[in-house]
Design a protein around this motif. Structure first.
Motif, mmCIF file in Angstrom:
data_model
loop_
_atom_site.group_PDB
_atom_site.id
_atom_site.type_symbol
_atom_site.label_atom_id
_atom_site.label_comp_id
_atom_site.label_asym_id
_atom_site.label_seq_id
_atom_site.Cartn_x
_atom_site.Cartn_y
_atom_site.Cartn_z
ATOM 1 N N ASP A 8 0.699 -1.000 0.023
ATOM 2 C CA ASP A 8 -0.221 0.005 -0.015
ATOM 3 C C ASP A 8 1.165 1.406 0.153
ATOM 4 N N LEU A 9 1.928 1.378 0.773
ATOM 5 C CA LEU A 9 2.768 2.103 0.852
ATOM 6 C C LEU A 9 3.365 2.641 -0.422
ATOM 7 N N ILE A 10 3.737 1.650 -1.186
ATOM 8 C CA ILE A 10 4.483 1.720 -2.501
ATOM 9 C C ILE A 10 3.463 2.172 -3.379
ATOM 10 N N ALA A 11 2.405 1.502 -3.588
ATOM 11 C CA ALA A 11 1.343 2.068 -4.409
ATOM 12 C C ALA A 11 0.986 3.538 -4.277
ATOM 13 N N ARG A 12 0.939 4.087 -3.216
ATOM 14 C CA ARG A 12 0.293 5.305 -2.809
ATOM 15 C C ARG A 12 1.594 6.317 -2.975
ATOM 16 N N GLY A 13 2.904 5.665 -3.274
ATOM 17 C CA GLY A 13 4.034 6.674 -3.525
ATOM 18 C C GLY A 13 4.701 7.100 -2.076
ATOM 19 N N VAL A 14 4.190 6.863 -0.898
ATOM 20 C CA VAL A 14 4.545 7.086 0.300
ATOM 21 C C VAL A 14 5.996 6.580 0.410
ATOM 22 N N ILE A 15 6.213 5.351 0.056
ATOM 23 C CA ILE A 15 7.685 5.022 -0.091
ATOM 24 C C ILE A 15 7.932 4.760 -1.628
ATOM 25 N N GLN A 16 8.897 5.625 -1.981
ATOM 26 C CA GLN A 16 9.407 5.555 -3.373
ATOM 27 C C GLN A 16 10.545 4.561 -3.630
ATOM 28 N N VAL A 17 10.254 3.716 -4.674
ATOM 29 C CA VAL A 17 11.122 2.781 -4.958
ATOM 30 C C VAL A 17 11.930 3.222 -6.522
ATOM 31 N N GLU A 18 11.236 3.632 -7.073
ATOM 32 C CA GLU A 18 11.783 4.095 -8.565
ATOM 33 C C GLU A 18 13.128 4.642 -8.617
ATOM 34 N N PRO A 19 13.580 5.436 -7.308
ATOM 35 C CA PRO A 19 14.639 6.470 -7.380
ATOM 36 C C PRO A 19 15.837 5.056 -6.887
ATOM 37 N N LEU A 20 15.339 3.765 -6.594
ATOM 38 C CA LEU A 20 16.421 3.177 -5.974
ATOM 39 C C LEU A 20 16.667 1.883 -7.048
ATOM 40 N N ILE A 21 15.818 2.044 -8.302
ATOM 41 C CA ILE A 21 16.263 1.130 -9.438
ATOM 42 C C ILE A 21 17.204 1.541 -10.576
ATOM 43 N N SER A 22 18.081 0.872 -10.666
ATOM 44 C CA SER A 22 19.149 1.134 -11.399
ATOM 45 C C SER A 22 19.071 0.620 -12.810
ATOM 46 N N GLY A 23 18.446 -0.377 -12.954
ATOM 47 C CA GLY A 23 18.482 -1.002 -14.158
ATOM 48 C C GLY A 23 17.460 -2.269 -14.310
#
Ligand code: ZN
Ligand code: ZN
Length: 343
Positions: free
Chosen positions: A300-315
């Motif tokens: 839920d936190l990821i889906a709502r953008g409260v926890i951002q994961v995109e900036p941690l993905i390098s490739g």
């Protein structure tokens, strides 16, 4: 099916292997995304004793259900799912108290050691017991859902320590988990969050993701700076996401009397503990391992953008070029964080 197999230490091959067969209470998941974890990168050389070849590694995945076992209820083909990295039995003393990460019969997907061997998700298909499955929120991509495992480690760690609104926290180590801990502390209502790392770029990222300030022990007396910003007291909480003698000592020194330290990192199996500081300042240390039931909250936190994961993905990679990604990660190429495989 195609699978990435660790055929011997430091040797990954993309091979054709039989798809796993499922038991009555299992489902077969077609893997759409699986993150490469540091424990795989460091474990594939044999140093941890938890990746005995041959093994299909991979425990941070999401996909769709392909087949459902005869007694796996509530699931159907084409359901979008993710799953816990830890397989818990649901029956032991600890499971029955909700502490599934401490299960007496704990197995981890993609891990092989003296006690068990459990093929993981660097493959087109993986067999998963139904009791560790979670449904994906609508609109959440498989790639972001595959980040739920590291997110759950951060959320569980922050959940272990007592926190009150507006507390001050220090995060020691801003690798993948530390950066997620920064965000989790923010979401938990901390007033100020200070990040500590020797890498300036990681401190910058920590500040972009919610830390107020970043300190490098190479340049600053970190404890003095934290103490100065907390009216001479020290932080309420420190989260340690490295696990070395110096970083544990820093976390202990950075908290106020009566403060708490969450211990997530364990690079070093043993460290010297500043015992007198812990005793006389009445500090509390909380070990934190994996997660226990936080997956729905994390999704839920990821889906709502409260926890951002995109900036941690390098490739992004495939099973075919995965070995090259592992090589770059093993050599600790600068700036490289999470790599996601799409089998
Ligand atoms: Zn992992
Ligand atoms: Zn159990």
């Amino acid at each position: 099916m195609k699978a990435l197999v660790l055929t011997r230490y430091n040797h990954l091959e993309c091979l054709d292997v039989p798809a796993p067969t499922i038991g009555p209470e299992e489902v077969l998941v077609e893997v759409k995304a699986c993150g490469i974890c540091g424990s795989d990168v460091h474990g594939m050389d044999g140093s941890t004793g938890r990746r005995l070849p041959p093994i299909i590694m991979g425990h941070e995945a999401a996909g769709v259900i392909a087949h459902v076992g005869s007694q796996a209820t509530g699931w159907k083909a084409a359901d979008r799912v993710t799953f816990d990295s830890t397989i818990s039995c649901g029956k032991c003393h600890f499971c029955r108290r909700g502490r599934i990460n401490l299960c007496d019969h704990r197995r981890v997907l993609g891990v092989s050691c003296a006690e068990f061997r459990q093929d993981g998700a660097y493959a087109q298909y993986v067999a998963v017991p139904q009791n560790i499955l979670y449904r994906l929120p609508e609109g959440l991509s498989f790639e972001h859902a595959a980040m739920v495992e590291p997110v759950s480690i951060a959320i569980h760690g922050v959940g272990r320590v007592p926190l009150r609104l507006s507390d001050t926290a220090v995060v020691v180590g801003t690798g993948m988990i530390g950066l997620l801990v920064v965000q989790a502390l923010r979401a938990a209502g901390c007033g100020r969050v200070f990040a500590v790392d020797v890498e300036p770029k990681r401190l910058d990222l920590a500040c972009r993701l919610g830390a107020d300030e970043g300190f490098s022990p190479k340049q600053t007396d970190v404890v003095a700076e934290v103490v100065r910003r907390t009216e001479g007291r020290g932080a309420d909480v420190a989260m340690e996401a490295v696990g070395l003698a110096d970083t544990v000592a820093l976390a202990v020194a950075a908290v106020r009397k009566g403060g708490s330290i969450g211990l997530i990192g364990n690079l070093s199996p043993k460290v010297e503990l500043p015992l007198q500081a812990v005793v006389t300042r009445e500090l509390t240390l909380y070990g934190s391992c994996a997660s226990s039931g936080e997956y729905p909250a994390c999704l839920d936190l990821i889906a709502r953008g409260v926890i951002q994961v995109e900036p941690l993905i390098s490739g992004y990679g495939t099973l075919a070029d995965a070995a090259a990604w592992f090589d770059r990660l093993y050599r600790a190429e600068e700036g490289l964080m999470k790599v996601i495989l799409r089998p």
